[in-house]
Design a protein around this motif. Structure first.
Motif, PDB file in Angstrom:
ATOM      1  N   SER A  13       0.855  -1.190   0.000  1.00  7.78           N
ATOM      2  CA  SER A  13       0.000   0.000   0.000  1.00  7.78           C
ATOM      3  C   SER A  13       0.887   1.235   0.000  1.00  7.78           C
ATOM      4  O   SER A  13       2.085   1.145   0.290  1.00  7.78           O
ATOM      5  CB  SER A  13      -0.930   0.016   1.213  1.00  7.78           C
ATOM      6  OG  SER A  13      -0.190   0.038   2.412  1.00  7.78           O
ATOM      7  N   GLY A  14       0.291   2.375  -0.351  1.00  7.72           N
ATOM      8  CA  GLY A  14       1.019   3.637  -0.268  1.00  7.72           C
ATOM      9  C   GLY A  14       1.444   4.236  -1.581  1.00  7.72           C
ATOM     10  O   GLY A  14       1.994   5.339  -1.605  1.00  7.72           O
ATOM     11  N   GLY A  15       1.218   3.535  -2.673  1.00 12.18           N
ATOM     12  CA  GLY A  15       1.595   4.094  -3.961  1.00 12.18           C
ATOM     13  C   GLY A  15       0.686   5.255  -4.344  1.00 12.18           C
ATOM     14  O   GLY A  15      -0.307   5.532  -3.678  1.00 12.18           O
ATOM     15  N   GLY A  16       1.035   5.944  -5.432  1.00 13.46           N
ATOM     16  CA  GLY A  16       0.217   7.056  -5.877  1.00 13.46           C
ATOM     17  C   GLY A  16       0.959   7.932  -6.851  1.00 13.46           C
ATOM     18  O   GLY A  16       2.005   7.536  -7.386  1.00 13.46           O
ATOM     19  N   VAL A  17       0.409   9.116  -7.062  1.00 10.78           N
ATOM     20  CA  VAL A  17       1.006  10.091  -7.968  1.00 10.78           C
ATOM     21  C   VAL A  17       1.564  11.239  -7.141  1.00 10.78           C
ATOM     22  O   VAL A  17       0.881  11.761  -6.255  1.00 10.78           O
ATOM     23  CB  VAL A  17      -0.040  10.632  -8.971  1.00 10.78           C
ATOM     24  CG1 VAL A  17       0.604  11.638  -9.902  1.00 10.78           C
ATOM     25  CG2 VAL A  17      -0.659   9.476  -9.753  1.00 10.78           C
ATOM     26  N   VAL A  18       2.794  11.624  -7.443  1.00 16.32           N
ATOM     27  CA  VAL A  18       3.450  12.692  -6.694  1.00 16.32           C
ATOM     28  C   VAL A  18       4.303  13.508  -7.652  1.00 16.32           C
ATOM     29  O   VAL A  18       4.777  12.983  -8.666  1.00 16.32           O
ATOM     30  CB  VAL A  18       4.297  12.097  -5.546  1.00 16.32           C
ATOM     31  CG1 VAL A  18       5.429  11.244  -6.085  1.00 16.32           C
ATOM     32  CG2 VAL A  18       4.808  13.181  -4.621  1.00 16.32           C
ATOM     33  N   GLN A  19       4.494  14.759  -7.339  1.00 19.71           N
ATOM     34  CA  GLN A  19       5.349  15.607  -8.166  1.00 19.71           C
ATOM     35  C   GLN A  19       6.814  15.340  -7.848  1.00 19.71           C
ATOM     36  O   GLN A  19       7.159  14.892  -6.744  1.00 19.71           O
ATOM     37  CB  GLN A  19       5.021  17.078  -7.922  1.00 19.71           C
ATOM     38  CG  GLN A  19       3.704  17.527  -8.549  1.00 19.71           C
ATOM     39  CD  GLN A  19       3.539  19.039  -8.516  1.00 19.71           C
ATOM     40  OE1 GLN A  19       4.067  19.717  -7.639  1.00 19.71           O
ATOM     41  NE2 GLN A  19       2.798  19.576  -9.468  1.00 19.71           N
ATOM     42  N   ALA A  20       7.648  15.628  -8.808  1.00 20.97           N
ATOM     43  CA  ALA A  20       9.087  15.478  -8.606  1.00 20.97           C
ATOM     44  C   ALA A  20       9.520  16.276  -7.384  1.00 20.97           C
ATOM     45  O   ALA A  20       9.064  17.407  -7.176  1.00 20.97           O
ATOM     46  CB  ALA A  20       9.848  15.943  -9.842  1.00 20.97           C
ATOM     47  N   GLY A  21      10.376  15.663  -6.584  1.00 22.59           N
ATOM     48  CA  GLY A  21      10.807  16.282  -5.341  1.00 22.59           C
ATOM     49  C   GLY A  21       9.969  15.901  -4.141  1.00 22.59           C
ATOM     50  O   GLY A  21      10.346  16.189  -3.003  1.00 22.59           O
ATOM     51  N   GLY A  22       8.847  15.263  -4.392  1.00 28.28           N
ATOM     52  CA  GLY A  22       7.950  14.876  -3.312  1.00 28.28           C
ATOM     53  C   GLY A  22       8.349  13.572  -2.650  1.00 28.28           C
ATOM     54  O   GLY A  22       9.394  12.984  -2.963  1.00 28.28           O
ATOM     55  N   SER A  23       7.495  13.131  -1.729  1.00 30.14           N
ATOM     56  CA  SER A  23       7.781  11.922  -0.958  1.00 30.14           C
ATOM     57  C   SER A  23       6.575  10.998  -0.936  1.00 30.14           C
ATOM     58  O   SER A  23       5.429  11.438  -1.061  1.00 30.14           O
ATOM     59  CB  SER A  23       8.143  12.293   0.488  1.00 30.14           C
ATOM     60  OG  SER A  23       9.287  13.112   0.543  1.00 30.14           O
TER      61      SER A  23
END
Length: 121
Positions: free
Chosen positions: A7-17
């Motif tokens: 679990s925990g996947g998703g979409v994030v911007q570059a530089g994010g966590s």
């Protein structure tokens, strides 16, 4: 039998966590090494990070200094804290565990079904 659920996947911007979690369930006597692998489209599955039952870790060169693997043996869980994410980290991330079903039974490797991580630029 044994299941590994990520679990925990998703979409994030570059530089994010992002923080990935994986829990093992079923008939488990002990868990040796746990790890995270990833597979990007058109590429082979590769090791991202691994951790032994004693806590020794290893990382792919591409994620050193940005990702941290940890585990909770009592909860049969492994985590991957991912920071400073880059578009090239985009992949399906798979949990892996080498475990034993009994004291006198040899170890066997199990895989989760994967969780998608997408890093946008």
């Amino acid at each position: 039998q044994v299941q590994l659920v990520e679990s925990g996947g998703g979409v994030v911007q570059a530089g994010g966590s992002l923080r990935l979690s994986c829990v093992a369930s079923g008939t488990i006597f002990s868990i040796n090494t746990m790890g995270w692998y990833r597979q990007a489209p058109g590429k082979q599955r590769e090791l991202v990070a691994g951790i032994t039952a004693g806590g020794t870790t290893n990382y792919a060169d591409s994620v050193k200094g940005r990702f941290t693997i940890s585990r909770d043996n009592a909860k049969k869980m492994v985590y991957l804290q991912m920071s400073n994410l880059k578009p090239e980290d985009t992949a399906v991330y798979y949990c892996n565990a080498d475990l034993k079903h009994g004291l006198y039974i040899g170890s066997r490797e199990y895989w989760g079904s994967g969780t998608q991580v997408t890093v946008s630029s």
